[in-house]
Write an enzyme that holds these catalytic residues in place. Structure first.
Site, PDB file in Angstrom:
ATOM      1  N   SER A   5       9.267 -10.841 -10.573  1.00 33.66           N
ATOM      2  CA  SER A   5       8.552 -11.561 -11.661  1.00 33.66           C
ATOM      3  C   SER A   5       7.005 -10.829 -11.758  1.00 33.66           C
ATOM      4  O   SER A   5       6.072 -11.635 -11.985  1.00 33.66           O
ATOM      5  CB  SER A   5       8.201 -12.802 -11.589  1.00 33.66           C
ATOM      6  OG  SER A   5       7.709 -13.122 -10.027  1.00 33.66           O
ATOM      7  N   ALA A  18       6.085  -5.520 -14.867  1.00 36.04           N
ATOM      8  CA  ALA A  18       7.462  -5.136 -15.556  1.00 36.04           C
ATOM      9  C   ALA A  18       8.306  -5.840 -15.865  1.00 36.04           C
ATOM     10  O   ALA A  18       8.926  -5.875 -17.075  1.00 36.04           O
ATOM     11  CB  ALA A  18       7.552  -3.898 -14.732  1.00 36.04           C
ATOM     12  N   GLN A  59      -6.499  -5.843  -8.006  1.00 39.08           N
ATOM     13  CA  GLN A  59      -7.834  -5.973  -8.327  1.00 39.08           C
ATOM     14  C   GLN A  59      -8.454  -5.168  -9.272  1.00 39.08           C
ATOM     15  O   GLN A  59      -9.088  -5.729 -10.282  1.00 39.08           O
ATOM     16  CB  GLN A  59      -8.544  -5.698  -6.847  1.00 39.08           C
ATOM     17  CG  GLN A  59      -8.472  -6.990  -5.875  1.00 39.08           C
ATOM     18  CD  GLN A  59      -9.272  -6.419  -4.588  1.00 39.08           C
ATOM     19  OE1 GLN A  59      -9.852  -5.382  -4.214  1.00 39.08           O
ATOM     20  NE2 GLN A  59      -9.237  -7.523  -3.591  1.00 39.08           N
ATOM     21  N   GLU A  90     -12.617   4.703 -11.569  1.00 43.42           N
ATOM     22  CA  GLU A  90     -11.962   4.776 -10.073  1.00 43.42           C
ATOM     23  C   GLU A  90     -11.725   6.178  -9.729  1.00 43.42           C
ATOM     24  O   GLU A  90     -12.005   6.911 -10.553  1.00 43.42           O
ATOM     25  CB  GLU A  90     -10.701   3.928 -10.003  1.00 43.42           C
ATOM     26  CG  GLU A  90     -10.969   2.347 -10.370  1.00 43.42           C
ATOM     27  CD  GLU A  90      -9.874   1.631  -9.813  1.00 43.42           C
ATOM     28  OE1 GLU A  90      -8.775   2.337  -9.910  1.00 43.42           O
ATOM     29  OE2 GLU A  90     -10.153   0.389 -10.120  1.00 43.42           O
ATOM     30  N   ASP A 108      13.160  -4.193  -1.218  1.00 41.22           N
ATOM     31  CA  ASP A 108      14.350  -4.960  -1.427  1.00 41.22           C
ATOM     32  C   ASP A 108      14.928  -3.990  -2.632  1.00 41.22           C
ATOM     33  O   ASP A 108      16.245  -3.472  -2.546  1.00 41.22           O
ATOM     34  CB  ASP A 108      14.292  -6.381  -1.902  1.00 41.22           C
ATOM     35  CG  ASP A 108      13.516  -7.205  -0.967  1.00 41.22           C
ATOM     36  OD1 ASP A 108      13.707  -6.804   0.463  1.00 41.22           O
ATOM     37  OD2 ASP A 108      12.831  -8.171  -1.426  1.00 41.22           O
ATOM     38  N   HIS A 138      -4.294   3.175   0.681  1.00 40.19           N
ATOM     39  CA  HIS A 138      -5.710   2.560   0.095  1.00 40.19           C
ATOM     40  C   HIS A 138      -6.987   2.925   1.243  1.00 40.19           C
ATOM     41  O   HIS A 138      -6.666   2.764   2.063  1.00 40.19           O
ATOM     42  CB  HIS A 138      -5.608   1.287  -0.390  1.00 40.19           C
ATOM     43  CG  HIS A 138      -6.844   0.873  -1.176  1.00 40.19           C
ATOM     44  ND1 HIS A 138      -8.047   0.940  -1.009  1.00 40.19           N
ATOM     45  CD2 HIS A 138      -6.743   0.827  -2.576  1.00 40.19           C
ATOM     46  CE1 HIS A 138      -8.713   0.632  -1.936  1.00 40.19           C
ATOM     47  NE2 HIS A 138      -8.069   0.459  -3.076  1.00 40.19           N
ATOM     48  N   ARG A 177      -7.260   9.307  -4.098  1.00 44.06           N
ATOM     49  CA  ARG A 177      -7.229   8.516  -3.006  1.00 44.06           C
ATOM     50  C   ARG A 177      -6.675   9.069  -1.777  1.00 44.06           C
ATOM     51  O   ARG A 177      -6.843   8.758  -0.329  1.00 44.06           O
ATOM     52  CB  ARG A 177      -6.106   7.309  -3.253  1.00 44.06           C
ATOM     53  CG  ARG A 177      -6.855   6.395  -3.912  1.00 44.06           C
ATOM     54  CD  ARG A 177      -5.839   5.191  -4.209  1.00 44.06           C
ATOM     55  NE  ARG A 177      -6.610   4.288  -5.110  1.00 44.06           N
ATOM     56  CZ  ARG A 177      -5.944   3.113  -5.647  1.00 44.06           C
ATOM     57  NH1 ARG A 177      -4.815   2.856  -5.421  1.00 44.06           N
ATOM     58  NH2 ARG A 177      -6.716   2.201  -6.302  1.00 44.06           N
ATOM     59  N   HIS A 224      -0.662   1.290   0.568  1.00 49.69           N
ATOM     60  CA  HIS A 224      -0.990   0.546  -0.627  1.00 49.69           C
ATOM     61  C   HIS A 224       0.156   0.601  -1.483  1.00 49.69           C
ATOM     62  O   HIS A 224       0.412  -0.295  -2.325  1.00 49.69           O
ATOM     63  CB  HIS A 224      -2.479   1.116  -1.036  1.00 49.69           C
ATOM     64  CG  HIS A 224      -2.911   0.128  -2.230  1.00 49.69           C
ATOM     65  ND1 HIS A 224      -3.050  -0.839  -2.236  1.00 49.69           N
ATOM     66  CD2 HIS A 224      -3.020   0.809  -3.402  1.00 49.69           C
ATOM     67  CE1 HIS A 224      -3.556  -1.438  -3.248  1.00 49.69           C
ATOM     68  NE2 HIS A 224      -3.610  -0.218  -4.112  1.00 49.69           N
ATOM     69  N   ARG A 233      -0.188   8.791  -6.793  1.00 45.86           N
ATOM     70  CA  ARG A 233      -0.637   8.134  -7.643  1.00 45.86           C
ATOM     71  C   ARG A 233      -2.427   7.983  -8.080  1.00 45.86           C
ATOM     72  O   ARG A 233      -3.085   7.794  -7.232  1.00 45.86           O
ATOM     73  CB  ARG A 233      -0.336   6.474  -7.536  1.00 45.86           C
ATOM     74  CG  ARG A 233      -0.933   5.578  -8.624  1.00 45.86           C
ATOM     75  CD  ARG A 233      -0.473   4.030  -8.230  1.00 45.86           C
ATOM     76  NE  ARG A 233      -1.166   3.671  -7.244  1.00 45.86           N
ATOM     77  CZ  ARG A 233      -2.039   2.896  -7.386  1.00 45.86           C
ATOM     78  NH1 ARG A 233      -2.509   2.139  -8.601  1.00 45.86           N
ATOM     79  NH2 ARG A 233      -2.624   2.138  -6.462  1.00 45.86           N
TER      80      ARG A 233
END
Length: 535
Positions: free
Chosen positions: A16, A19, A50, A119, A221, A242, A288, A349, A384
């Site tokens: 939920s 996506a 965040q 960022e 999962d 992170h 990162r 992260h 990423r």
């Protein structure tokens, strides 16, 4: 205990987050939709995001720049066509979110002009944010839309156990997903969910590591279920750490957003001196993977337990206004970030690999789609780019809905009865200490042996340990009635094994996978994905 009734829907969504909710809202026009979520409907990785969502909205920015930054961060493994599709479709879908009621932070005294953040890895300001609780705001708006739609049913406290695939049922033809088994946690019964099309939107697997920014639901999962059902899993060695989580035993790895460095915060070592300039030309705004490795190296070099993140040189009122949630949370733990640097360490992260899916979310199983962090589309490559995750989830949810709407009328499902869940003579799990111990052992061994810096020796040790644990856990699983903890432990162990096997396969260092045995890129042999498929 099994509930022999079968729930039939046109579309089944497992998860939920952004996506799953985006997809559900778009397919509900053509039929009934069930969203099953393992805790409350707002418990998702989206809710904990965040920083924000990356999209080209500024005049000094361009799609080409966003594509270039993404490719640069991905260390040669991004699929450029996928990057271009997701980056180019992002701005229009962000405006759709705004139409849904998402309130992104606007510039002061400039109505309609958004306060864009920057960022690590981004060469322009392009991060739309809602204060420092962007994910929570997006989740709020989408859930409000879902609640008003009569075709959508949200089933909370419902934990998917396994996908139902024709290959397992012995049906001839291509492997097809027909739904799933799920545990109703409140009633303690396992239900059968049947659907023509199923979307996996279960998020990531951060809880496989000892220290993580992820919520407790992130136990891998979706990846585990898809693998067991016969889908290919790709690039699981690329686990993003992170760089900056609050170092405090009470904080449970509270995330300090990368946007704090985007607004000028500086990382300092044990001696109080800035150190990122020694590791990358972009210093504190480096990607990162580089920042996390730099912090790890500084801690090992000096013997320090943490490094410091310093934004005390900025106006205190600006810091409080830009990061109200982070400021308040740190204050709860006794840290005033406007007066003293924050102690920080890296923590797990984001999962860059996952279920192999194309840019429309289609997997190898007919009728099974995947979107968001659970999927490996080629957007992220080996690392990423910050805030591309919510962007990917939004665009992939939209594109997967397009596939589902096209397939709804034409996709044929085999005439086969879905077998009810069989508990057999399994006894109740009375040795809960076994579950707790194995859970802790997996997370500790992953942190110690499969962390930011790796070696083949450590990975082989981890493989031997996880294989022993797998045998013990699987025996315990089949001998016991299913419980939420046991289901998650089974998934966690499998995902850990997939990460270890992927890391052992890649004989080079690239992006988030750094090994002392092969410290250089190998573009001749390894500029490709690692792919695992169940035998």
């Amino acid at each position: 205990m099994a509930d022999n009734s079968q729930r039939n829907y046109d579309f089944l969504v497992i998860g939920s987050g952004i996506a799953g909710l985006t997809y559900a809202l778009k397919v509900a026009a053509l039929g009934t939709v069930a969203i099953i979520t393992k805790k409350q409907r707002a418990d998702s990785n989206t809710n904990y995001a965040q920083g924000g969502i990356a999209a080209v909205m500024a005049k000094d920015d361009s799609l080409e720049l966003h594509v270039r930054d993404t490719l640069e961060a991905g260390a040669g493994l991004c699929k450029e066509d996928v990057v271009r599709t997701i980056v180019s479709e992002g701005p229009a879908l962000v405006r759709e979110l705004i139409d849904f009621g998402v309130k992104f932070t606007e510039k002061e005294n400039e109505r309609g002009q958004y306060d864009l953040g920057r960022e690590g890895g981004h060469t322009r300001r392009r991060i739309l944010h809602a204060g420092d609780i962007t994910g929570r705001e997006i989740e709020r708006a989408l859930l409000a839309q879902v609640a008003s739609h009569q075709n959508i049913t949200v089933l909370e406290e419902s934990l998917a156990i396994d996908l139902i695939a024709t290959q397992k049922l012995g049906v001839d033809g291509p492997n097809q997903c027909l739904g799933c088994y799920a545990l109703d946690k409140k009633r303690g019964v396992v239900e059968v969910f049947a659907a023509k099309i199923t979307l996996l939107a279960t998020g990531g697997s951060g809880k496989v590591y000892l220290y993580t920014t992820n919520p407790d639901i992130a136990s891998g999962d979706g990846v585990a279920m898809a693998y067991r059902a016969g889908a290919s899993i790709s690039d699981m060695e690329f686990i993003q750490f992170h760089p900056t989580c609050l170092f405090d035993p009470k904080a449970k790895s509270f995330l300090i957003s990368e946007a704090v460095r985007g607004e000028g915060a500086v990382l300092r070592g044990k001696d109080g001196e800035p150190f990122m300039k020694h590791y990358h030309a972009m210093a504190d705004l480096a990607p990162r993977d580089i920042v996390a490795r730099a912090i790890d190296a500084e801690m090992k070099k000096t013997g320090a337990d943490c490094v410091s993140l310093d934004i005390t040189h900025k106006d205190p009122e600006f810091v409080k206004k830009r990061f109200p949630n982070i400021y308040a949370k740190c204050l709860e733990y006794g840290y005033d970030m406007t007066k003293k640097p924050l102690p920080v360490v890296p923590a797990t992260h984001y999962q860059c690999g996952g279920v192999v899916a194309n840019v429309d979310g289609e997997t190898e199983l007919v009728g099974l789609l995947a979107a968001g962090e659970v999927a490996c589309t080629g957007l992220h490559g080996a690392n990423r780019l910050a805030s591309n995750s919510l962007l990917e989830a939004l665009v992939m949810g939209h594109r997967a809905a397009g596939v589902a709407l096209r397939q709804h009328a034409t996709l044929k499902t085999p005439r086969v009865a879905l077998p009810p869940w069989e508990s057999g003579d399994a006894a109740d799990a009375d040795e809960l200490v076994v579950v707790t111990h194995n859970w802790g052992e997996i997370r500790r061994l992953m942190w110690d042996y499969v962390g930011i810096v790796r070696t083949d020796k450590r990975l082989l040790r981890a493989r031997a340990r996880i294989q022993n644990l797998q045998r013990e856990i699987n025996q315990f699983y089949w001998d016991s009635k299913v419980t939420p903890d046991l289901i998650e432990l089974r998934n966690l162990a499998l995902v850990a094994e997939l990460i270890i096997e992927s890391a052992l396969l890649r004989k080079e260092s690239r992006g988030l996978h750094y090994t002392l045995d092969y410290p250089e890129h190998d573009n001749v042999n390894w500029k490709r994905d690692t792919v695992l498929r169940k035998a």
